[in-house]
Structures are given as structure tokens and as C-alpha cells.
Design a protein around this motif. Structure first.
Motif, mmCIF file in Angstrom:
data_model
loop_
_atom_site.group_PDB
_atom_site.id
_atom_site.type_symbol
_atom_site.label_atom_id
_atom_site.label_comp_id
_atom_site.label_asym_id
_atom_site.label_seq_id
_atom_site.Cartn_x
_atom_site.Cartn_y
_atom_site.Cartn_z
ATOM 1 N N GLU A 103 0.813 -1.219 0.000
ATOM 2 C CA GLU A 103 0.000 0.000 0.000
ATOM 3 C C GLU A 103 0.846 1.268 0.000
ATOM 4 O O GLU A 103 0.376 2.327 -0.406
ATOM 5 N N ARG A 104 2.083 1.138 0.448
ATOM 6 C CA ARG A 104 2.929 2.324 0.618
ATOM 7 C C ARG A 104 4.050 2.384 -0.401
ATOM 8 O O ARG A 104 5.197 2.646 -0.070
ATOM 9 N N GLY A 105 3.709 2.139 -1.658
ATOM 10 C CA GLY A 105 4.633 2.396 -2.743
ATOM 11 C C GLY A 105 5.246 1.189 -3.403
ATOM 12 O O GLY A 105 5.677 1.268 -4.555
ATOM 13 N N GLU A 106 5.306 0.058 -2.701
ATOM 14 C CA GLU A 106 5.931 -1.115 -3.302
ATOM 15 C C GLU A 106 5.005 -1.794 -4.313
ATOM 16 O O GLU A 106 5.464 -2.417 -5.262
ATOM 17 N N GLY A 107 3.706 -1.728 -4.077
ATOM 18 C CA GLY A 107 2.750 -2.390 -4.956
ATOM 19 C C GLY A 107 2.667 -3.883 -4.683
ATOM 20 O O GLY A 107 3.446 -4.450 -3.912
ATOM 21 N N ALA A 108 1.691 -4.522 -5.303
ATOM 22 C CA ALA A 108 1.536 -5.976 -5.151
ATOM 23 C C ALA A 108 2.720 -6.685 -5.798
ATOM 24 O O ALA A 108 3.471 -6.106 -6.579
ATOM 25 N N GLY A 109 2.877 -7.966 -5.446
ATOM 26 C CA GLY A 109 3.981 -8.745 -6.001
ATOM 27 C C GLY A 109 4.710 -9.507 -4.918
ATOM 28 O O GLY A 109 4.164 -9.762 -3.831
ATOM 29 N N ASP A 110 5.948 -9.887 -5.213
ATOM 30 C CA ASP A 110 6.715 -10.752 -4.325
ATOM 31 C C ASP A 110 7.654 -9.956 -3.421
ATOM 32 O O ASP A 110 8.297 -8.995 -3.853
ATOM 33 N N PHE A 111 7.740 -10.425 -2.169
ATOM 34 C CA PHE A 111 8.695 -9.907 -1.199
ATOM 35 C C PHE A 111 9.479 -11.077 -0.620
ATOM 36 O O PHE A 111 9.029 -12.228 -0.682
ATOM 37 N N VAL A 112 10.620 -10.779 -0.037
ATOM 38 C CA VAL A 112 11.397 -11.782 0.691
ATOM 39 C C VAL A 112 11.653 -11.247 2.094
ATOM 40 O O VAL A 112 12.240 -10.174 2.245
ATOM 41 N N PHE A 113 11.195 -11.992 3.110
ATOM 42 C CA PHE A 113 11.434 -11.631 4.501
ATOM 43 C C PHE A 113 12.472 -12.581 5.079
ATOM 44 O O PHE A 113 12.246 -13.794 5.132
ATOM 45 N N SER A 114 13.594 -12.039 5.510
ATOM 46 C CA SER A 114 14.606 -12.844 6.198
ATOM 47 C C SER A 114 14.338 -12.737 7.693
ATOM 48 O O SER A 114 14.508 -11.674 8.291
ATOM 49 N N VAL A 124 1.927 -10.637 -2.409
ATOM 50 C CA VAL A 124 0.719 -9.837 -2.216
ATOM 51 C C VAL A 124 -0.032 -9.753 -3.539
ATOM 52 O O VAL A 124 0.561 -9.464 -4.583
ATOM 53 N N THR A 125 -1.327 -10.027 -3.495
ATOM 54 C CA THR A 125 -2.173 -9.949 -4.680
ATOM 55 C C THR A 125 -3.371 -9.052 -4.387
ATOM 56 O O THR A 125 -3.795 -8.903 -3.234
ATOM 57 N N ASP A 126 -3.906 -8.467 -5.434
ATOM 58 C CA ASP A 126 -5.110 -7.645 -5.337
ATOM 59 C C ASP A 126 -6.283 -8.490 -5.822
ATOM 60 O O ASP A 126 -6.352 -8.849 -7.007
ATOM 61 N N VAL A 127 -7.180 -8.825 -4.915
ATOM 62 C CA VAL A 127 -8.339 -9.650 -5.243
ATOM 63 C C VAL A 127 -9.591 -8.777 -5.114
ATOM 64 O O VAL A 127 -10.053 -8.493 -4.007
ATOM 65 N N ASP A 128 -10.088 -8.314 -6.268
ATOM 66 C CA ASP A 128 -11.290 -7.471 -6.292
ATOM 67 C C ASP A 128 -11.161 -6.271 -5.366
ATOM 68 O O ASP A 128 -12.089 -5.906 -4.623
ATOM 69 N N GLY A 129 -9.978 -5.642 -5.388
ATOM 70 C CA GLY A 129 -9.759 -4.448 -4.596
ATOM 71 C C GLY A 129 -9.291 -4.675 -3.179
ATOM 72 O O GLY A 129 -9.015 -3.709 -2.457
ATOM 73 N N THR A 130 -9.185 -5.937 -2.765
ATOM 74 C CA THR A 130 -8.701 -6.271 -1.426
ATOM 75 C C THR A 130 -7.305 -6.876 -1.539
ATOM 76 O O THR A 130 -7.104 -7.823 -2.305
ATOM 77 N N LEU A 131 -6.350 -6.342 -0.791
ATOM 78 C CA LEU A 131 -4.999 -6.889 -0.815
ATOM 79 C C LEU A 131 -4.912 -8.088 0.111
ATOM 80 O O LEU A 131 -5.335 -8.038 1.272
ATOM 81 N N ARG A 132 -4.373 -9.175 -0.437
ATOM 82 C CA ARG A 132 -4.158 -10.405 0.323
ATOM 83 C C ARG A 132 -2.687 -10.786 0.220
ATOM 84 O O ARG A 132 -2.061 -10.620 -0.829
ATOM 85 N N GLY A 292 -4.148 -14.504 3.764
ATOM 86 C CA GLY A 292 -5.212 -13.726 4.361
ATOM 87 C C GLY A 292 -5.135 -12.282 3.958
ATOM 88 O O GLY A 292 -4.130 -11.801 3.428
ATOM 89 N N ALA A 293 -6.220 -11.580 4.196
ATOM 90 C CA ALA A 293 -6.271 -10.144 3.943
ATOM 91 C C ALA A 293 -5.672 -9.388 5.123
ATOM 92 O O ALA A 293 -5.422 -9.943 6.193
ATOM 93 N N ALA A 294 -5.418 -8.100 4.924
ATOM 94 C CA ALA A 294 -4.996 -7.214 6.005
ATOM 95 C C ALA A 294 -5.460 -5.801 5.689
ATOM 96 O O ALA A 294 -5.471 -5.398 4.507
ATOM 97 N N VAL A 295 -5.839 -5.064 6.717
ATOM 98 C CA VAL A 295 -6.312 -3.690 6.516
ATOM 99 C C VAL A 295 -5.751 -2.789 7.600
ATOM 100 O O VAL A 295 -5.456 -3.238 8.719
ATOM 101 N N ARG A 296 -5.643 -1.505 7.282
ATOM 102 C CA ARG A 296 -5.126 -0.508 8.203
ATOM 103 C C ARG A 296 -6.130 -0.265 9.334
ATOM 104 O O ARG A 296 -7.347 -0.194 9.093
ATOM 105 N N ILE A 297 -5.612 -0.129 10.533
ATOM 106 C CA ILE A 297 -6.406 0.314 11.668
ATOM 107 C C ILE A 297 -6.170 1.795 11.824
ATOM 108 O O ILE A 297 -5.030 2.243 12.009
ATOM 109 N N GLU A 298 -7.194 2.578 11.709
ATOM 110 C CA GLU A 298 -7.034 4.019 11.788
ATOM 111 C C GLU A 298 -6.721 4.455 13.204
ATOM 112 O O GLU A 298 -7.123 3.826 14.179
ATOM 113 N N GLY A 299 -6.017 5.575 13.302
ATOM 114 C CA GLY A 299 -5.706 6.117 14.618
ATOM 115 C C GLY A 299 -4.287 5.809 15.045
ATOM 116 O O GLY A 299 -3.529 5.181 14.374
#
Length: 299
Positions: A103-114, A124-132, A292-299
Motif C-alpha cells: 500500500e505504501r509504494g511497493e505495490g503488489a507482487g513478491d517480497f522476501v522476509f529474512s 501480495v495480490t489484489d483480489v477485487d480491490g482487497t490486498l491479500r 489472508g487479507a490485512a487492513v489498516r487500523i485508523e488512529g
């Protein structure tokens, strides 16, 4: 030079919930997208202040060529802290962090977490407007539980042995972190969770467990789960990706499901934070995928 906890500038801490599309559901995680310069004490202090079951701390790293994914700017060293201690791997914070990056500039696609547990590819994929986000676990394994340890776990939970489902035998499963898996014979048993916090925490520290995953099987591929997490300083984790990965390895190891399967795990409803985890098993690949999906918690 590493910045210590006393003089570090306050980093930007994002708050996301994973395995839900509603901020009121799923499992919240704190996320620091650039933790360069934070030492262990600073990260632990931030995690304690945020107060969620875990927070993730990312530092941009080199791409991992062995994983076959990632590119400069899409590979990160990641550490996870509960309010009390560091944990080697956390699934829900991984999903939340990957969606936050997208959501913050990288866009959907592949990441590697060490991670401390090993390399974890995340897509990360965009499924009907929802990032999963889909994470791929490290190599899992499943171990027997000593009879005395099982007896102690049941005593701490105040579960009679007769309340266990004999078709899903107790095991300790690992897919980045260790989890004791206990299956309830009824949904009512799973719903009634009132345990001895310190007694269970003591056993878990001795066995190096991250959570105890309590399971009830609704149907062939659908399960309801709960995860006591006293070693992390919280009574219960609302949606536990690392435990879901471990459970997938357990279900395959014991031939409880076909080698090629997609399992649905419901978690958090008993806490008022419903979440949905998808566990995918692929024949010929021992690793487990959790989505799974994930969404921002405001505040």
C-alpha cells in the motif's frame, strides 16, 4: 552505529489487522517499516507500548537469490516482538507488513522476509480491490508430545483428557515457531477457555512453545482454532498465522487431509475479533502457505 533505546527517535508505527477485511476483526500488529538503528530494547519497548500480541520491525535488505523471488527494495530483514519477548516468526505480522508495504509504494507482487526462523517468501495480490498476502513457511516438522507434558498442559487448561478428540492426536508442530496442538472433541469445549496463565506459561517456556493451538474440526477441511499466548503477555492471540502453518504441517504429517489441500481456519470469533486464515498444502512441497487479507487500523 546502532541507536540505543534511550536516544532513538520515535519511529513511525503503523497498525494493521491481519486475516480480516474489517479493522475490528482479525489480529492487530504493529509495523515499523524502517527499523534501522533500533536495538533490541527499543523494539521490545515499542512492542510493549503498542500492546498487540506482536509487532514487526523491518530493515531493507539484499534480495535472496536462492528463494527465486524478491528484488532490490523488496527484500527485508524482519524481527518480531511480543510485549514481553522476541519471537522467531509471526505469521499475522508478516501478512500485515507485506500488505502495508504494498500500500505504501511497493505495490503488489513478491517480497522476501529474512527472519530468525529462515527465509519466508511473501506474495501480495489484489483480489477485487482487497490486498491479500500469502506467506510460504520454512521447512516444517512435527514431534510427539511427552505424556507428562500433555498431562501438565491439560491441567493448566483445566481440560479433562476425555474432552480431547482422539482422531486428532496431540503433537508439537513447527513451521517457523513451535506450537502444541490439542484438539477439542466439541465446539463447546473450544469455546470455554479459562486457564491458569502462569502455569501454562511456565510449561510453554520449558518446551519453547510460542502458542498452544486449540482446534475443533467442523468438517473435512474446515477448522476452528484458538491460541493461548501467555508467554507473549496476552491471554489469547486472535489470528495466528505461524500456528496455522504449523497446523497445516501437522494435518499433512498425520494424513488428516489430502496431500494437496486448502484448509479454512476460523479464529477470533470467541474473542469478538473474527478472522479467516487459508492454509494451502502442495503435493511435493513440504512448506506450508498461509493466506489472508490485512487492513489498516485508523488512529
Amino acid at each position: 552505529m546502532t541507536t540505543n533505546s534511550a536516544d532513538a527517535a520515535s519511529p513511525d508505527v503503523l497498525r494493521y489487522t491481519a486475516f480480516a477485511t474489517d479493522p475490528a476483526g482479525g489480529n492487530p500488529a504493529g509495523i515499523v517499516l524502517d527499523a534501522a538503528g533500533l536495538d533490541d530494547a527499543a523494539m521490545l519497548g515499542i512492542a510493549a507500548e503498542v500492546g498487540y500480541s506482536e509487532s514487526a520491525f523491518l530493515v531493507p535488505g539484499a534480495p535472496d537469490s536462492a528463494s527465486g523471488s524478491g528484488s532490490p527494495g523488496r527484500a527485508f530483514d524482519v524481527r518480531y516482538f511480543s510485549p514481553r519477548a522476541e519471537v522467531p516468526f509471526c505469521g499475522h505480522a508478516t501478512v500485515a507488513a507485506a500488505v502495508a508495504l504494498a500500500e505504501r509504494g511497493e505495490g503488489a507482487g513478491d517480497f522476501v522476509f529474512s527472519t530468525r526462523a529462515g527465509t519466508v517468501p511473501v506474495t501480495v495480490t489484489d483480489v477485487d480491490g482487497t490486498l491479500r498476502a500469502t506467506l510460504t513457511s520454512v521447512e516444517p516438522h512435527v514431534d510427539e508430545v511427552a505424556a507428562a507434558d500433555l498431562t501438565e498442559a491439560l491441567a493448566a487448561l483445566d481440560w479433562p483428557a476425555d474432552d480431547l478428540d482422539p482422531s486428532l492426536p496431540p503433537r508439537i508442530a513447527y513451521a517457523g515457531a513451535r506450537h502444541l496442538i490439542l484438539a477439542a472433541a466439541t465446539r463447546e469445549r473450544l469455546a470455554d477457555l479459562s486457564y491458569d496463565f502462569e502455569r501454562l506459561a511456565t510449561l510453554m517456556r520449558r518446551l519453547d512453545l510460542t502458542t498452544v493451538q486449540l482446534v475443533w474440526r467442523e468438517s473435512d477441511l474446515t477448522f476452528h482454532v484458538r491460541d493461548p499466548f501467555p508467554v507473549g503477555g496476552v491471554v489469547e492471540d486472535p489470528a495466528t498465522g505461524a500456528a496455522a502453518a504449523a497446523f497445516g504441517a501437522y494435518a499433512r504429517e498425520l494424513a488428516l487431509v489430502p496431500a494437496e489441500s486448502e484448509l479454512t481456519l476460523h479464529q477470533g470469533a470467541d474473542m469478538g475479533r473474527p478472522g479467516l486464515l487459508t492454509v494451502s498444502l502442495q503435493e511435493g512441497d513440504e512448506r506450508v502457505r498461509v493466506s489472508g487479507a490485512a487492513v489498516r487500523i485508523e488512529g
